[in-house]
Design a protein around this motif. Structure first.
Motif, PDB file in Angstrom:
ATOM      1  N   MET A   1       0.847  -1.168   0.000  1.00  0.00           N
ATOM      2  CA  MET A   1       0.000   0.000   0.000  1.00  0.00           C
ATOM      3  C   MET A   1       0.896   1.235   0.000  1.00  0.00           C
ATOM      4  N   LYS A   2       0.557   2.203  -0.805  1.00  0.00           N
ATOM      5  CA  LYS A   2       1.299   3.467  -0.859  1.00  0.00           C
ATOM      6  C   LYS A   2       0.406   4.601  -0.394  1.00  0.00           C
ATOM      7  N   MET A   3       1.003   5.479   0.414  1.00  0.00           N
ATOM      8  CA  MET A   3       0.307   6.681   0.876  1.00  0.00           C
ATOM      9  C   MET A   3       1.255   7.837   0.646  1.00  0.00           C
ATOM     10  N   GLY A   4       1.054   8.557  -0.441  1.00  0.00           N
ATOM     11  CA  GLY A   4       2.003   9.618  -0.782  1.00  0.00           C
ATOM     12  C   GLY A   4       3.345   8.984  -1.078  1.00  0.00           C
ATOM     13  N   GLY A   5       4.363   9.435  -0.402  1.00  0.00           N
ATOM     14  CA  GLY A   5       5.704   8.882  -0.600  1.00  0.00           C
ATOM     15  C   GLY A   5       6.057   7.812   0.406  1.00  0.00           C
ATOM     16  N   ILE A   6       5.050   7.274   1.099  1.00  0.00           N
ATOM     17  CA  ILE A   6       5.270   6.254   2.118  1.00  0.00           C
ATOM     18  C   ILE A   6       4.675   4.938   1.639  1.00  0.00           C
ATOM     19  N   GLU A   7       5.406   3.872   1.860  1.00  0.00           N
ATOM     20  CA  GLU A   7       4.965   2.552   1.424  1.00  0.00           C
ATOM     21  C   GLU A   7       4.886   1.622   2.628  1.00  0.00           C
ATOM     22  N   ILE A   8       3.817   0.826   2.655  1.00  0.00           N
ATOM     23  CA  ILE A   8       3.665  -0.190   3.695  1.00  0.00           C
ATOM     24  C   ILE A   8       3.458  -1.523   2.990  1.00  0.00           C
ATOM     25  N   ASN A   9       4.405  -2.426   3.202  1.00  0.00           N
ATOM     26  CA  ASN A   9       4.394  -3.712   2.528  1.00  0.00           C
ATOM     27  C   ASN A   9       4.950  -4.741   3.508  1.00  0.00           C
ATOM     28  N   ILE A  19      10.048   4.944   3.445  1.00  0.00           N
ATOM     29  CA  ILE A  19      10.062   5.866   2.317  1.00  0.00           C
ATOM     30  C   ILE A  19       9.925   5.004   1.064  1.00  0.00           C
ATOM     31  N   ALA A  20       8.965   5.315   0.222  1.00  0.00           N
ATOM     32  CA  ALA A  20       8.689   4.504  -0.966  1.00  0.00           C
ATOM     33  C   ALA A  20       9.945   4.288  -1.789  1.00  0.00           C
ATOM     34  N   GLY A  21      10.125   3.033  -2.210  1.00  0.00           N
ATOM     35  CA  GLY A  21      11.273   2.678  -3.038  1.00  0.00           C
ATOM     36  C   GLY A  21      12.552   2.464  -2.250  1.00  0.00           C
ATOM     37  N   THR A  22      12.471   2.519  -0.922  1.00  0.00           N
ATOM     38  CA  THR A  22      13.653   2.301  -0.077  1.00  0.00           C
ATOM     39  C   THR A  22      13.287   1.311   1.027  1.00  0.00           C
ATOM     40  N   ARG A  23      14.248   1.045   1.866  1.00  0.00           N
ATOM     41  CA  ARG A  23      14.015   0.253   3.073  1.00  0.00           C
ATOM     42  C   ARG A  23      14.247   1.134   4.304  1.00  0.00           C
ATOM     43  N   LYS A  40      18.980  18.552   5.617  1.00  0.00           N
ATOM     44  CA  LYS A  40      20.226  18.549   4.842  1.00  0.00           C
ATOM     45  C   LYS A  40      21.257  17.593   5.442  1.00  0.00           C
ATOM     46  N   GLU A  41      21.358  17.582   6.777  1.00  0.00           N
ATOM     47  CA  GLU A  41      22.302  16.667   7.434  1.00  0.00           C
ATOM     48  C   GLU A  41      21.902  15.215   7.223  1.00  0.00           C
ATOM     49  N   ILE A  42      20.606  14.945   7.297  1.00  0.00           N
ATOM     50  CA  ILE A  42      20.123  13.574   7.081  1.00  0.00           C
ATOM     51  C   ILE A  42      20.468  13.118   5.673  1.00  0.00           C
ATOM     52  N   MET A  43      20.233  13.990   4.689  1.00  0.00           N
ATOM     53  CA  MET A  43      20.509  13.620   3.296  1.00  0.00           C
ATOM     54  C   MET A  43      22.003  13.505   3.028  1.00  0.00           C
ATOM     55  N   ASN A  49      20.475   9.323  -0.851  1.00  0.00           N
ATOM     56  CA  ASN A  49      19.473   9.113  -1.905  1.00  0.00           C
ATOM     57  C   ASN A  49      18.119   9.719  -1.558  1.00  0.00           C
ATOM     58  N   LEU A  50      17.948  10.166  -0.314  1.00  0.00           N
ATOM     59  CA  LEU A  50      16.679  10.796   0.070  1.00  0.00           C
ATOM     60  C   LEU A  50      16.597  12.210  -0.476  1.00  0.00           C
ATOM     61  N   THR A  51      15.370  12.669  -0.625  1.00  0.00           N
ATOM     62  CA  THR A  51      15.134  14.053  -1.029  1.00  0.00           C
ATOM     63  C   THR A  51      14.428  14.775   0.125  1.00  0.00           C
ATOM     64  N   LYS A  52      14.402  16.077   0.033  1.00  0.00           N
ATOM     65  CA  LYS A  52      13.674  16.869   1.024  1.00  0.00           C
ATOM     66  C   LYS A  52      12.206  16.445   1.037  1.00  0.00           C
ATOM     67  N   ASN A  53      11.646  16.162  -0.116  1.00  0.00           N
ATOM     68  CA  ASN A  53      10.260  15.706  -0.219  1.00  0.00           C
ATOM     69  C   ASN A  53      10.056  14.386   0.529  1.00  0.00           C
ATOM     70  N   ASP A  54      11.015  13.472   0.464  1.00  0.00           N
ATOM     71  CA  ASP A  54      10.905  12.207   1.198  1.00  0.00           C
ATOM     72  C   ASP A  54      10.773  12.476   2.697  1.00  0.00           C
ATOM     73  N   ILE A  55      11.578  13.383   3.205  1.00  0.00           N
ATOM     74  CA  ILE A  55      11.557  13.713   4.627  1.00  0.00           C
ATOM     75  C   ILE A  55      10.232  14.380   4.989  1.00  0.00           C
ATOM     76  N   GLN A  56       9.744  15.244   4.125  1.00  0.00           N
ATOM     77  CA  GLN A  56       8.442  15.890   4.373  1.00  0.00           C
ATOM     78  C   GLN A  56       7.312  14.862   4.368  1.00  0.00           C
TER      79      GLN A  56
END
Length: 85
Positions: A1-9, A19-23, A40-43, A49-56
């Motif tokens: 199941m995907k919810m925005g950029g979040i995936e639950i599988n 984060i969708a497409g990652t672990r 910025k520090e996290i990325m 490979n994360l984007t600011k949008n992934d974190i949001q």
């Protein structure tokens, strides 16, 4: 199941929201932010490979979960409260 950029599988990280497409679990991102790291520090230092949008998206997902969380308060019977005093 995907919810925005979040995936639950159930086949990815035992069903933890990632984060969708990652672990990368959402809770890891939230923990890093709570520890005071900037996006910025996290990325830069943890997940290049994360984007600011992934974190949001992780923040939005967490907010949605908390917003919809049901909390049940259990009250002690009055006589037990008096005994405890």
């Amino acid at each position: 199941m995907k919810m925005g950029g979040i995936e639950i599988n159930p086949k990815i990280m035992v069903g933890q929201p990632v984060i969708a497409g990652t672990r990368i679990p959402v809770y890891v991102i939230i923990d890093l932010l709570a520890d005071g790291l900037s996006d910025k520090e996290i990325m830069k230092d943890y997940y290049p490979n994360l984007t600011k949008n992934d974190i949001q998206q992780a923040l939005r997902y967490s907010a949605k979960i908390i917003k919809n969380e049901e909390i049940t308060f259990l009250e002690k019977p009055e006589k037990n409260r008096q005994a405890a005093l």
